[in-house]
Design an enzyme around this catalytic site. Structure first.
Site, PDB file in Angstrom:
ATOM      1  N   ASP A  76       1.082  -1.115  -0.101  1.00  0.00           N
ATOM      2  CA  ASP A  76      -0.001  -0.095   0.076  1.00  0.00           C
ATOM      3  C   ASP A  76       0.739   1.311   0.181  1.00  0.00           C
ATOM      4  O   ASP A  76       0.435   2.249  -0.673  1.00  0.00           O
ATOM      5  CB  ASP A  76      -0.809  -0.088   1.053  1.00  0.00           C
ATOM      6  CG  ASP A  76      -1.661  -1.140   1.219  1.00  0.00           C
ATOM      7  OD1 ASP A  76      -1.962  -1.964   0.331  1.00  0.00           O
ATOM      8  OD2 ASP A  76      -1.885  -1.631   2.440  1.00  0.00           O
TER       9      ASP A  76
HETATM   10  N1  ATP Z   1      11.768  -7.722   3.373  1.00  0.00           N
HETATM   11  C1  ATP Z   1      11.872  -6.364   2.757  1.00  0.00           C
HETATM   12  N2  ATP Z   1      12.907  -5.694   2.611  1.00  0.00           N
HETATM   13  C2  ATP Z   1      13.130  -4.667   2.300  1.00  0.00           C
HETATM   14  N3  ATP Z   1      11.931  -3.842   1.457  1.00  0.00           N
HETATM   15  C3  ATP Z   1      10.952  -4.654   1.383  1.00  0.00           C
HETATM   16  C4  ATP Z   1      10.625  -5.871   2.169  1.00  0.00           C
HETATM   17  N4  ATP Z   1       9.501  -6.062   2.256  1.00  0.00           N
HETATM   18  C5  ATP Z   1       8.879  -5.286   1.358  1.00  0.00           C
HETATM   19  N5  ATP Z   1       9.667  -4.354   1.007  1.00  0.00           N
HETATM   20  C6  ATP Z   1       9.300  -2.912   0.208  1.00  0.00           C
HETATM   21  O1  ATP Z   1       8.104  -2.934  -0.008  1.00  0.00           O
HETATM   22  C7  ATP Z   1       7.448  -2.971  -1.329  1.00  0.00           C
HETATM   23  C8  ATP Z   1       6.174  -3.702  -1.269  1.00  0.00           C
HETATM   24  O2  ATP Z   1       6.317  -5.067  -0.580  1.00  0.00           O
HETATM   25  P1  ATP Z   1       5.332  -6.383  -1.384  1.00  0.00           P
HETATM   26  O3  ATP Z   1       5.880  -6.920  -2.385  1.00  0.00           O
HETATM   27  O4  ATP Z   1       5.679  -7.347   0.099  1.00  0.00           O
HETATM   28  O5  ATP Z   1       4.119  -5.765  -1.001  1.00  0.00           O
HETATM   29  P2  ATP Z   1       2.547  -6.608  -1.085  1.00  0.00           P
HETATM   30  O6  ATP Z   1       2.715  -7.990  -1.142  1.00  0.00           O
HETATM   31  O7  ATP Z   1       1.473  -5.873  -2.053  1.00  0.00           O
HETATM   32  O8  ATP Z   1       2.362  -6.048   0.411  1.00  0.00           O
HETATM   33  P3  ATP Z   1       0.701  -5.706   1.387  1.00  0.00           P
HETATM   34  O9  ATP Z   1      -0.272  -5.924   0.167  1.00  0.00           O
HETATM   35  O10 ATP Z   1       0.731  -6.461   2.401  1.00  0.00           O
HETATM   36  O11 ATP Z   1       0.919  -4.260   1.440  1.00  0.00           O
HETATM   37  C9  ATP Z   1       8.613  -3.868  -1.927  1.00  0.00           C
HETATM   38  O12 ATP Z   1       8.599  -3.606  -3.417  1.00  0.00           O
HETATM   39  C10 ATP Z   1       9.895  -3.209  -1.418  1.00  0.00           C
HETATM   40  O13 ATP Z   1      10.261  -1.963  -1.877  1.00  0.00           O
HETATM   41 MG    MG Z   2      -0.474  -5.739  -1.873  1.00  0.00          MG
END
Ligand code: ATP
Ligand code: MG
Length: 308
Positions: free
Chosen positions: A252
């Site tokens: 988000d």
């Molecule tokens: N373990 C991590 N270390 C560093 N950066 C991270 C990490 N996890 C997430 N991020 C950052 O956050 C961004 C979004 O994370 P992610 O791909 O997990 O999104 P998501 O699965 O859509 O999350 P959500 O829907 O729970 O908000 C990544 O592209 C990265 O920039």
């Molecule tokens: Mg997401």
């Protein structure tokens, strides 16, 4: 104005107890309520980064009022559509002695066709919608078709439409060609119905989506950062190694950083930099806590943006 839409928001009640004992009274040590929802998270991060947005969505009952009040206290502007059912409450239960956490997620109230119609009317009547961000799951009584209809409505308003959803809602959205989608890698795999292991495979999937009328496909890959596919080419962003606390809301935050930067007229590489910095900064905070502006500003110059 940036508008976010959360169709299925929730009150998250975080409760801590010492030990969970069966057939005995367990006393609550602390209890905190938090207004939760993916579009609401986007609005929170936009506010934290100094921008303005209005959170739209469906809330009802006493807990819906509480959700609105919590957002008011947090300085997040909302204009929710009221429904007859009670907004759901999720329980986040932490048992301290065992260092365990339980998440009990509620499905939420059923939304009537008239209530959905009222939200739709409100959106169609917006006079200043520059961006319409549609995030998250669907409540009972609402079909995935709403995502397509909201994209059509956003386009008619001249707004940039952005979707962060999964499954049938994302499929339906893509069929109506929103400007931008932000799937994580798993959501993208489900969308294109194949596994995507290499960067080349992800970029090919992104290009297929551009061929279907989308302008920007922003793919988040957890600690591996972000890939952005546009008609002018692809970019990659990678953040510094961090000691991740909780990635809840990281996706988000990437939506918020990207769209806020875009609304400020920054060029696409800089938008990607803001997006990645907001995601990394949120991953650094515990639990449901989202990024802090000072962390985002500190991380920004450390984000590596490369053309592919
Ligand atoms: N373990 C991590 N270390 C560093 N950066 C991270 C990490 N996890 C997430 N991020 C950052 O956050 C961004 C979004 O994370 P992610 O791909 O997990 O999104 P998501 O699965 O859509 O999350 P959500 O829907 O729970 O908000 C990544 O592209 C990265 O920039
Ligand atoms: Mg997401």
């Amino acid at each position: 104005m940036i508008y976010t839409v959360t169709l299925n928001p929730a009150l998250d009640r975080a409760i801590t107890v010492d030990s969970l004992l069966p057939d005995d009274t367990v006393r609550v040590k602390t209890e905190t309520d938090y207004a939760a929802g993916k579009g609401i998270d986007v609005s929170r991060v936009i506010k934290e980064l100094g921008g303005h947005s209005v959170a739209l969505g469906l809330v009802g009952g006493y807990d819906g009022l509480r959700l609105e009040g919590l957002l008011l206290n947090a300085g997040v502007v909302s204009d929710f559509t009221r429904i007859a059912g009670e907004t759901r409450t999720n329980i986040l239960l932490r048992e301290e002695s065992a260092d365990r956490q339980f998440v009990i997620s509620a499905s939420g109230p059923e939304v009537s066709a008239a209530e959905l119609g009222a939200l739709f009317q409100k959106i169609r009547g917006l006079s200043d919608a520059g961006y319409l961000i549609l995030s998250g799951s669907l409540p009972l009584g609402v079909t995935p078709e709403i995502y397509g209809q909201l994209i059509l409505a956003g386009r008619a308003l001249g707004a940039v439409t952005v979707v962060d959803a999964d499954g049938a809602a994302l499929q339906e959205a893509v069929a109506h060609a929103p400007c931008c989608i932000k799937p994580n890698i798993h959501e993208l795999e489900r969308l294109v119905d194949r596994t995507l292991e290499t960067e080349a495979e992800i970029l090919a999937a992104g290009r297929d989506l551009l061929d279907r009328g989308l302008e920007q496909v922003l793919v988040s890959r957890g600690r591996q950062g972000l890939l952005l596919c546009t008609r002018d080419g692809a970019l990659k962003a990678r953040g510094p190694e961090i000691d991740a606390q909780s990635t809840v809301g990281a996706g988000d935050s990437t939506v918020a950083g990207f769209i806020l930067a875009r609304s400020r007229g920054l060029e696409v590489g800089e938008c990607l930099r803001w997006s990645c910095a907001a995601g990394v900064a949120t991953a650094m905070t515990p639990g449901t806590e989202l990024c802090h502006r000072k962390d985002v500003e500190k991380i920004l110059p450390q984000i590596e943006v490369t053309e592919l």
